[in-house]
Design a protein around this motif. Sequence first.
Motif, PDB file in Angstrom:
ATOM      1  N   GLY A 111       0.817  -1.210   0.000  1.00 48.85           N
ATOM      2  CA  GLY A 111       0.000   0.000   0.000  1.00 48.85           C
ATOM      3  C   GLY A 111       0.853   1.263   0.000  1.00 48.85           C
ATOM      4  N   ALA A 112       1.919   1.259   0.795  1.00 51.96           N
ATOM      5  CA  ALA A 112       2.805   2.426   0.859  1.00 51.96           C
ATOM      6  C   ALA A 112       3.513   2.665  -0.473  1.00 51.96           C
ATOM      7  CB  ALA A 112       3.839   2.242   1.973  1.00 51.96           C
ATOM      8  N   GLN A 113       3.711   1.608  -1.252  1.00 49.36           N
ATOM      9  CA  GLN A 113       4.367   1.717  -2.556  1.00 49.36           C
ATOM     10  C   GLN A 113       3.372   1.943  -3.688  1.00 49.36           C
ATOM     11  OE1 GLN A 113       7.747   1.762  -2.657  1.00 49.36           O
ATOM     12  NE2 GLN A 113       7.497   1.623  -0.445  1.00 49.36           N
ATOM     13  N   ASP A 114       2.079   2.024  -3.344  1.00 50.09           N
ATOM     14  CA  ASP A 114       1.014   2.127  -4.334  1.00 50.09           C
ATOM     15  C   ASP A 114       1.076   0.938  -5.300  1.00 50.09           C
ATOM     16  OD1 ASP A 114      -1.271   3.238  -5.418  1.00 50.09           O
ATOM     17  OD2 ASP A 114      -0.151   4.416  -6.896  1.00 50.09           O
ATOM     18  N   PHE A 115       1.365  -0.235  -4.724  1.00 52.43           N
ATOM     19  CA  PHE A 115       1.462  -1.484  -5.480  1.00 52.43           C
ATOM     20  C   PHE A 115       0.225  -2.311  -5.165  1.00 52.43           C
ATOM     21  CE2 PHE A 115       2.781  -5.897  -6.038  1.00 52.43           C
ATOM     22  CZ  PHE A 115       3.373  -5.849  -7.281  1.00 52.43           C
ATOM     23  N   THR A 116      -0.521  -2.675  -6.200  1.00 51.09           N
ATOM     24  CA  THR A 116      -1.729  -3.460  -6.007  1.00 51.09           C
ATOM     25  C   THR A 116      -1.400  -4.946  -6.111  1.00 51.09           C
ATOM     26  OG1 THR A 116      -3.039  -1.687  -6.974  1.00 51.09           O
ATOM     27  CG2 THR A 116      -4.073  -3.862  -6.839  1.00 51.09           C
ATOM     28  N   LEU A 117      -1.598  -5.646  -5.003  1.00 50.80           N
ATOM     29  CA  LEU A 117      -1.329  -7.086  -4.972  1.00 50.80           C
ATOM     30  C   LEU A 117      -2.448  -7.854  -5.655  1.00 50.80           C
ATOM     31  CD1 LEU A 117      -0.118  -7.552  -1.291  1.00 50.80           C
ATOM     32  CD2 LEU A 117       1.205  -8.019  -3.348  1.00 50.80           C
ATOM     33  N   ALA A 118      -2.090  -8.801  -6.497  1.00 50.09           N
ATOM     34  CA  ALA A 118      -3.063  -9.710  -7.092  1.00 50.09           C
ATOM     35  C   ALA A 118      -3.183 -10.959  -6.230  1.00 50.09           C
ATOM     36  CB  ALA A 118      -2.654 -10.079  -8.511  1.00 50.09           C
ATOM     37  N   ARG A 119      -2.053 -11.461  -5.773  1.00 47.72           N
ATOM     38  CA  ARG A 119      -2.018 -12.612  -4.876  1.00 47.72           C
ATOM     39  C   ARG A 119      -0.629 -12.670  -4.257  1.00 47.72           C
ATOM     40  NH1 ARG A 119      -1.086 -14.883  -9.857  1.00 47.72           N
ATOM     41  NH2 ARG A 119       0.605 -16.376  -9.942  1.00 47.72           N
ATOM     42  N   MET A 120      -0.521 -13.464  -3.203  1.00 49.17           N
ATOM     43  CA  MET A 120       0.750 -13.557  -2.495  1.00 49.17           C
ATOM     44  C   MET A 120       0.948 -15.002  -2.042  1.00 49.17           C
ATOM     45  SD  MET A 120       1.874 -11.519   1.016  1.00 49.17           S
ATOM     46  CE  MET A 120       0.473 -10.477   0.810  1.00 49.17           C
ATOM     47  N   THR A 121       2.127 -15.541  -2.325  1.00 51.86           N
ATOM     48  CA  THR A 121       2.491 -16.866  -1.861  1.00 51.86           C
ATOM     49  C   THR A 121       3.838 -16.771  -1.160  1.00 51.86           C
ATOM     50  OG1 THR A 121       1.341 -17.885  -3.727  1.00 51.86           O
ATOM     51  CG2 THR A 121       2.905 -19.264  -2.539  1.00 51.86           C
ATOM     52  N   ILE A 122       3.873 -17.214   0.079  1.00 52.70           N
ATOM     53  CA  ILE A 122       5.106 -17.216   0.860  1.00 52.70           C
ATOM     54  C   ILE A 122       5.542 -18.669   1.025  1.00 52.70           C
ATOM     55  CG2 ILE A 122       6.137 -16.671   3.097  1.00 52.70           C
ATOM     56  CD1 ILE A 122       3.913 -14.494   3.351  1.00 52.70           C
ATOM     57  N   GLU A 123       6.791 -18.951   0.693  1.00 56.41           N
ATOM     58  CA  GLU A 123       7.320 -20.302   0.837  1.00 56.41           C
ATOM     59  C   GLU A 123       8.563 -20.269   1.714  1.00 56.41           C
ATOM     60  OE1 GLU A 123       7.751 -22.487  -2.839  1.00 56.41           O
ATOM     61  OE2 GLU A 123       6.013 -21.486  -3.719  1.00 56.41           O
ATOM     62  N   LEU A 124       8.481 -20.962   2.832  1.00 53.50           N
ATOM     63  CA  LEU A 124       9.620 -21.121   3.726  1.00 53.50           C
ATOM     64  C   LEU A 124      10.225 -22.491   3.467  1.00 53.50           C
ATOM     65  CD1 LEU A 124       7.969 -19.872   7.045  1.00 53.50           C
ATOM     66  CD2 LEU A 124       9.226 -18.537   5.353  1.00 53.50           C
ATOM     67  N   ARG A 125      11.528 -22.549   3.252  1.00 49.74           N
ATOM     68  CA  ARG A 125      12.211 -23.828   3.002  1.00 49.74           C
ATOM     69  C   ARG A 125      13.123 -24.124   4.173  1.00 49.74           C
ATOM     70  NH1 ARG A 125      11.783 -25.565  -2.679  1.00 49.74           N
ATOM     71  NH2 ARG A 125      13.039 -27.228  -1.821  1.00 49.74           N
ATOM     72  N   GLY A 126      13.123 -25.361   4.628  1.00 46.33           N
ATOM     73  CA  GLY A 126      13.972 -25.737   5.753  1.00 46.33           C
ATOM     74  C   GLY A 126      13.765 -27.188   6.127  1.00 46.33           C
ATOM     75  N   THR A 127      13.894 -27.481   7.418  1.00 46.28           N
ATOM     76  CA  THR A 127      13.785 -28.848   7.920  1.00 46.28           C
ATOM     77  C   THR A 127      12.693 -28.904   8.986  1.00 46.28           C
ATOM     78  OG1 THR A 127      16.150 -29.129   7.555  1.00 46.28           O
ATOM     79  CG2 THR A 127      15.076 -30.767   8.942  1.00 46.28           C
ATOM     80  N   CYS A 128      11.772 -29.846   8.845  1.00 49.18           N
ATOM     81  CA  CYS A 128      10.683 -29.987   9.807  1.00 49.18           C
ATOM     82  C   CYS A 128      11.189 -30.619  11.113  1.00 49.18           C
ATOM     83  CB  CYS A 128       9.543 -30.814   9.223  1.00 49.18           C
ATOM     84  SG  CYS A 128       9.897 -32.578   9.018  1.00 49.18           S
ATOM     85  N   GLY A 129      10.385 -30.516  12.132  1.00 49.87           N
ATOM     86  CA  GLY A 129      10.751 -31.054  13.450  1.00 49.87           C
ATOM     87  C   GLY A 129      10.997 -32.554  13.428  1.00 49.87           C
ATOM     88  N   ALA A 130      10.190 -33.286  12.668  1.00 57.01           N
ATOM     89  CA  ALA A 130      10.335 -34.750  12.613  1.00 57.01           C
ATOM     90  C   ALA A 130      11.687 -35.122  12.004  1.00 57.01           C
ATOM     91  CB  ALA A 130       9.201 -35.378  11.817  1.00 57.01           C
ATOM     92  N   CYS A 131      12.092 -34.432  10.939  1.00 57.69           N
ATOM     93  CA  CYS A 131      13.374 -34.737  10.299  1.00 57.69           C
ATOM     94  C   CYS A 131      14.542 -34.306  11.190  1.00 57.69           C
ATOM     95  CB  CYS A 131      13.478 -34.072   8.928  1.00 57.69           C
ATOM     96  SG  CYS A 131      12.409 -34.860   7.694  1.00 57.69           S
ATOM     97  N   LYS A 132      14.393 -33.194  11.891  1.00 57.43           N
ATOM     98  CA  LYS A 132      15.448 -32.749  12.803  1.00 57.43           C
ATOM     99  C   LYS A 132      15.652 -33.751  13.926  1.00 57.43           C
ATOM    100  CE  LYS A 132      14.528 -28.620  14.213  1.00 57.43           C
ATOM    101  NZ  LYS A 132      14.346 -27.213  14.540  1.00 57.43           N
TER     102      LYS A 132
END
Length: 136
Positions: A111-132
């Motif tokens: 909003g501060a950049q006057d940028f109109t979002l169409a959609r947003m996807t956030i992807e975090l990559r790492g290791t889950c608790g079970a694998c750790k």
Amino acid sequence: MTAHAHPELTKNQSLVFGSLSDAGGPLTAYAILDLLREDGFRAPLQVYRALDKLVEYGMVHRLESLNAFVACAHTGCSAHGAAAFAICEQCGDVIEFTPDEALKGLNDWAGAQDFTLARMTIELRGTCGACKSKAV
């Protein structure tokens, strides 16, 4: 969310959504095609058309980094136009979540950049608790 929540789904859309729901994890369009060959699917375009509509309905999300798709784990994702995923690089598990604070910050920035979002996807990559815990 079930396919029954959208009575406007075509047969192909219902089959694609069902295959993603049953998979329990991300699938590529070609993996979906292989699963649905016995149901009359012959070309990738059939899968991609169904996926496009399911993404539009908010029933399916595309994981950009994996070039794969997952069934939505939350109702109403299409209403807020955002999705977030934690992807384990060891086992491939994908957890969908809603990071409200992060989404607010990103929406405020747009909003501060006057940028109109169409959609947003956030992807975090790492290791889950079970694998750790297996590594210990």
